[in-house]
Enzyme design. Sequence first.
Site, short mmCIF file in Angstrom:
data_model
loop_
_atom_site.label_atom_id
_atom_site.label_comp_id
_atom_site.label_asym_id
_atom_site.label_seq_id
_atom_site.Cartn_x
_atom_site.Cartn_y
_atom_site.Cartn_z
N ASN A 119 -18.86 55.92 23.09
CA ASN A 119 -19.72 57.06 23.41
C ASN A 119 -21.21 56.78 23.30
OD1 ASN A 119 -17.43 58.76 23.80
ND2 ASN A 119 -17.19 58.85 21.57
N THR A 120 -21.58 55.53 23.05
CA THR A 120 -22.98 55.10 23.09
C THR A 120 -23.08 54.04 24.17
OG1 THR A 120 -23.39 55.57 20.76
CG2 THR A 120 -24.86 53.99 21.83
N ASN A 151 -12.99 62.61 21.74
CA ASN A 151 -14.36 62.93 21.33
C ASN A 151 -15.36 62.09 22.12
OD1 ASN A 151 -16.26 61.09 19.53
ND2 ASN A 151 -14.14 60.44 19.11
N SER A 153 -17.62 52.00 19.48
CA SER A 153 -17.51 53.37 19.96
C SER A 153 -17.76 53.40 21.47
CB SER A 153 -18.56 54.26 19.27
OG SER A 153 -18.62 55.53 19.92
N ASN A 156 -10.87 51.26 17.03
CA ASN A 156 -11.60 52.48 17.35
C ASN A 156 -10.79 53.27 18.39
OD1 ASN A 156 -13.85 54.31 17.62
ND2 ASN A 156 -15.21 52.62 17.08
N LYS A 198 -15.59 46.80 13.30
CA LYS A 198 -14.62 47.70 13.92
C LYS A 198 -14.52 47.40 15.40
CE LYS A 198 -12.97 52.44 13.70
NZ LYS A 198 -13.15 53.75 13.05
N PHE A 219 -22.48 59.54 18.03
CA PHE A 219 -23.18 59.20 16.78
C PHE A 219 -24.17 60.29 16.36
CE2 PHE A 219 -22.86 54.23 17.19
CZ PHE A 219 -21.50 54.31 16.95
#
Length: 353
Positions: free
Chosen positions: A174-175, A110, A172, A236, A207, A114
């Site tokens: 993805n940011t 993915n 994460s 994560n 996390k 967010f």
Amino acid sequence: MAPLTALAMPVLRRLEAERAHRLAMIAMRLGLAAENPAADPPVLATTVAGLAFTNPVGLAAGFDKDAVALRALMRMGFGFVEAGTVTPRPQAGNPRPRLFRLAEDGAVINRMGFNNAGVTAFAARLAMLRRNVPVGANIGVNKEGAEPERDYPDLLRIVAPLADYVTVNVSSPNTPGLRDLQSEARLAAILSAMRAAVPDAPPIFVKVAPDLSVAGLEAVVETAVAHGIAGLILTNTTISRPPGLRGAAATETGGLSGRPLFDLSTAMLARAFLMAKGRLVLIGVGGVGTGADALAKIKAGADLVQVYTAFTYGGPQVVARIKRDLAGALKAAGVVRLADLVGAEAVSMARGV
């Protein structure tokens, strides 16, 4: 498992991944999801960070980002449920497509970014929720205009009265720039600001990414201890790609979750257990799909475990199977308390990768 769920899962797996997820969320909001009212075996009960759990199997953040389906999820047999990641302001996330199944590998990639409706709507839903299992709130920062030392404390002020624990997502992939917040100086500044903002906050977890170096993990452990944090969630998703992936989407960018993450995340969990020396609670997540997986995480050092990808593929029956098999394994081993096995094989598992 309810007949409707048994019929729906094969259909959902044929749809594009994000569309299938959206339809599943709608079904849960409408009360069409399966329920598991059976009482958990006493051997699965545990108390962690001052919270009582009838079983140690939770749902990881990311499935219900906006806390819209928690009522249904709490009735599926989870020991606890974590909602989010939620950010201060609503944001659309990254462009689609951004969610990819690797069914052959039992995995998902993915790069959602967010996507969520913001903390105001999130908190309003939590405020109306009658909790029958512990519920966690996973908090993060927006892609644009973020000031982490301001935003995380502000988010904590809002969700602290409404959640049983709070997770700080600084991992994460993805940011842009988010994982830099795991550095010792930035993480210390964030946690210090959070503690000052809400001195009586519920248990706070951080996390962690599975791609941290050993030195990076040790810095996170010591920073968390120094700031009175309850524990860590390990881990994560990973930006690495283990050899042997067969799914056509294996080259997509984003975070990989599911079965291929198991060894990497479990080895990091075991290392964190050895570094923490009993000073932190640890939650193991990454590739858990069976009772044996859950037991391995516990023996690596996890007080609790979380599932995500296996649940998206198999639905509520996965939760029931994990609990049943875990309870059977504990009884076969003559274990009276789940806690007696925590970290039992951490030394060997720390060398897993």
